[in-house]
Write a protein that holds these residues in place. Structure first.
Motif, PDB file in Angstrom:
ATOM      1  N   ALA A  17      34.083  -4.321  23.277  1.00 34.10           N
ATOM      2  CA  ALA A  17      32.672  -4.131  22.926  1.00 34.10           C
ATOM      3  C   ALA A  17      31.862  -5.376  23.286  1.00 34.10           C
ATOM      4  O   ALA A  17      30.738  -5.279  23.806  1.00 34.10           O
ATOM      5  N   ILE A  18      32.434  -6.549  23.036  1.00 35.37           N
ATOM      6  CA  ILE A  18      31.745  -7.793  23.387  1.00 35.37           C
ATOM      7  C   ILE A  18      31.620  -7.922  24.902  1.00 35.37           C
ATOM      8  O   ILE A  18      30.593  -8.374  25.417  1.00 35.37           O
ATOM      9  N   MET A  19      32.653  -7.496  25.628  1.00 39.39           N
ATOM     10  CA  MET A  19      32.584  -7.523  27.091  1.00 39.39           C
ATOM     11  C   MET A  19      31.469  -6.600  27.592  1.00 39.39           C
ATOM     12  O   MET A  19      30.730  -6.942  28.516  1.00 39.39           O
ATOM     13  N   HIS A  20      31.343  -5.435  26.970  1.00 35.40           N
ATOM     14  CA  HIS A  20      30.271  -4.505  27.343  1.00 35.40           C
ATOM     15  C   HIS A  20      28.904  -5.138  27.090  1.00 35.40           C
ATOM     16  O   HIS A  20      28.005  -5.079  27.941  1.00 35.40           O
ATOM     17  N   GLY A  21      28.742  -5.728  25.915  1.00 37.00           N
ATOM     18  CA  GLY A  21      27.463  -6.350  25.589  1.00 37.00           C
ATOM     19  C   GLY A  21      27.132  -7.494  26.523  1.00 37.00           C
ATOM     20  O   GLY A  21      25.973  -7.676  26.923  1.00 37.00           O
ATOM     21  N   THR A  22      28.145  -8.267  26.891  1.00 34.97           N
ATOM     22  CA  THR A  22      27.944  -9.374  27.828  1.00 34.97           C
ATOM     23  C   THR A  22      27.505  -8.853  29.189  1.00 34.97           C
ATOM     24  O   THR A  22      26.623  -9.426  29.836  1.00 34.97           O
ATOM     25  N   PHE A  23      28.113  -7.764  29.617  1.00 41.37           N
ATOM     26  CA  PHE A  23      27.745  -7.151  30.897  1.00 41.37           C
ATOM     27  C   PHE A  23      26.259  -6.804  30.928  1.00 41.37           C
ATOM     28  O   PHE A  23      25.534  -7.174  31.864  1.00 41.37           O
ATOM     29  N   PHE A  24      25.789  -6.107  29.903  1.00 46.89           N
ATOM     30  CA  PHE A  24      24.396  -5.652  29.910  1.00 46.89           C
ATOM     31  C   PHE A  24      23.418  -6.810  29.712  1.00 46.89           C
ATOM     32  O   PHE A  24      22.325  -6.811  30.297  1.00 46.89           O
ATOM     33  N   ALA A  25      23.809  -7.802  28.925  1.00 40.95           N
ATOM     34  CA  ALA A  25      22.942  -8.970  28.757  1.00 40.95           C
ATOM     35  C   ALA A  25      22.880  -9.791  30.042  1.00 40.95           C
ATOM     36  O   ALA A  25      21.812 -10.267  30.443  1.00 40.95           O
ATOM     37  N   ILE A  39      23.241 -12.120  23.868  1.00 39.99           N
ATOM     38  CA  ILE A  39      24.414 -11.241  23.843  1.00 39.99           C
ATOM     39  C   ILE A  39      24.539 -10.583  22.473  1.00 39.99           C
ATOM     40  O   ILE A  39      24.807  -9.382  22.367  1.00 39.99           O
ATOM     41  N   SER A  40      24.331 -11.357  21.419  1.00 41.07           N
ATOM     42  CA  SER A  40      24.421 -10.789  20.068  1.00 41.07           C
ATOM     43  C   SER A  40      23.329  -9.750  19.844  1.00 41.07           C
ATOM     44  O   SER A  40      23.559  -8.727  19.186  1.00 41.07           O
ATOM     45  N   ASN A  41      22.142  -9.974  20.407  1.00 43.62           N
ATOM     46  CA  ASN A  41      21.076  -8.975  20.300  1.00 43.62           C
ATOM     47  C   ASN A  41      21.475  -7.675  20.996  1.00 43.62           C
ATOM     48  O   ASN A  41      21.198  -6.577  20.490  1.00 43.62           O
ATOM     49  N   GLU A  42      22.106  -7.801  22.144  1.00 44.03           N
ATOM     50  CA  GLU A  42      22.551  -6.623  22.891  1.00 44.03           C
ATOM     51  C   GLU A  42      23.567  -5.820  22.089  1.00 44.03           C
ATOM     52  O   GLU A  42      23.595  -4.584  22.142  1.00 44.03           O
ATOM     53  N   LEU A  43      24.384  -6.528  21.328  1.00 36.90           N
ATOM     54  CA  LEU A  43      25.456  -5.891  20.563  1.00 36.90           C
ATOM     55  C   LEU A  43      25.036  -5.501  19.149  1.00 36.90           C
ATOM     56  O   LEU A  43      25.803  -4.835  18.442  1.00 36.90           O
ATOM     57  N   ASN A  44      23.851  -5.954  18.736  1.00 38.80           N
ATOM     58  CA  ASN A  44      23.427  -5.772  17.342  1.00 38.80           C
ATOM     59  C   ASN A  44      24.429  -6.407  16.380  1.00 38.80           C
ATOM     60  O   ASN A  44      24.766  -5.844  15.329  1.00 38.80           O
TER      61      ASN A  44
END
Length: 205
Positions: A17-25, A39-44
């Motif tokens: 999930a963190i890898m996904h969020g990093t990708f989009f950020a 990154i944390s904002n992207e992941l909520n």
């Protein structure tokens, strides 16, 4: 390559999930403007949650780079070495693709663009260089295995497998860098040129 594009579907665990969020950020902000907060904002998620898993941005991005390299390695190994001509052609087709250019970038192209963006950090960072050296050697080893199989089957000429694999890696990386950093690249011509090289220097007629 489209069947194995990462960052689609639901993550299997927290790390993914963190890898996904990093990708989009990273896709939105780029390397220079990326931060743990974004990154944390992207992941909520809270920043403290990310710091529980990683010591900081650089640690997280190194882990993300490892994730990308694992994906690319799985793709290169997905082809059947029992069909060596097809296996080599599939690798070339995946990288000689106009969908990696900025204006036409597909999901697969975005993965390759991020690979190039993070690979460039090796200019200054030994940790990236170490990972790239290992990844390149795995790629060369895999392609050399395919070439050896082709030689054994009599469908490839008696070339030096590792030297040929090293050459293909250099050519494909050069085209990949051009494709991800230029608005347009003459892919059809490049594909034809590389195909002609393979037909003349590797494939048995």
């Amino acid at each position: 390559m489209s069947d194995s594009v990462p960052f689609t579907g639901d993550p299997a665990d927290t790390h993914e999930a963190i890898m996904h969020g990093t990708f989009f950020a990273l896709k939105e902000y780029g390397y220079a403007e990326l931060s743990i907060q974004r990154i944390s904002n992207e992941l909520n998620l809270s920043k403290s949650t990310l710091y529980h898993h990683f010591s900081g941005k650089e640690d997280l991005l190194l882990s993300f780079f490892d994730f990308l390299l694992d994906h690319l390695e799985q793709f290169y190994e997905s082809g059947s070495i029992n069909e060596p001509q097809k296996a080599i052609s599939d690798i070339i087709d995946a990288l000689l693709n106009e969908n990696i250019t900025p204006k036409k970038r597909s999901a697969e192209g975005e993965v390759l663009a991020m690979y190039v963006e993070l690979r460039s950090q090796a200019i200054r960072d030994a940790k990236y260089r170490e990972r790239i050296a290992k990844a390149d050697q795995r790629f060369i080893g895999q392609v050399a295995t395919i070439i050896n199989t082709g030689i054994d089957q009599g469908v490839f000429q008696a070339v030096e497998p590792e030297e040929t694999a090293e050459f293909l890696l250099a050519v494909l990386h050069g085209i990949l860098i051009q494709g991800t950093t230029r608005e347009s690249v003459p892919y059809q011509q490049l594909h034809q040129n590389l195909t002609e090289y393979l037909q003349a220097e590797l494939f048995v007629e």
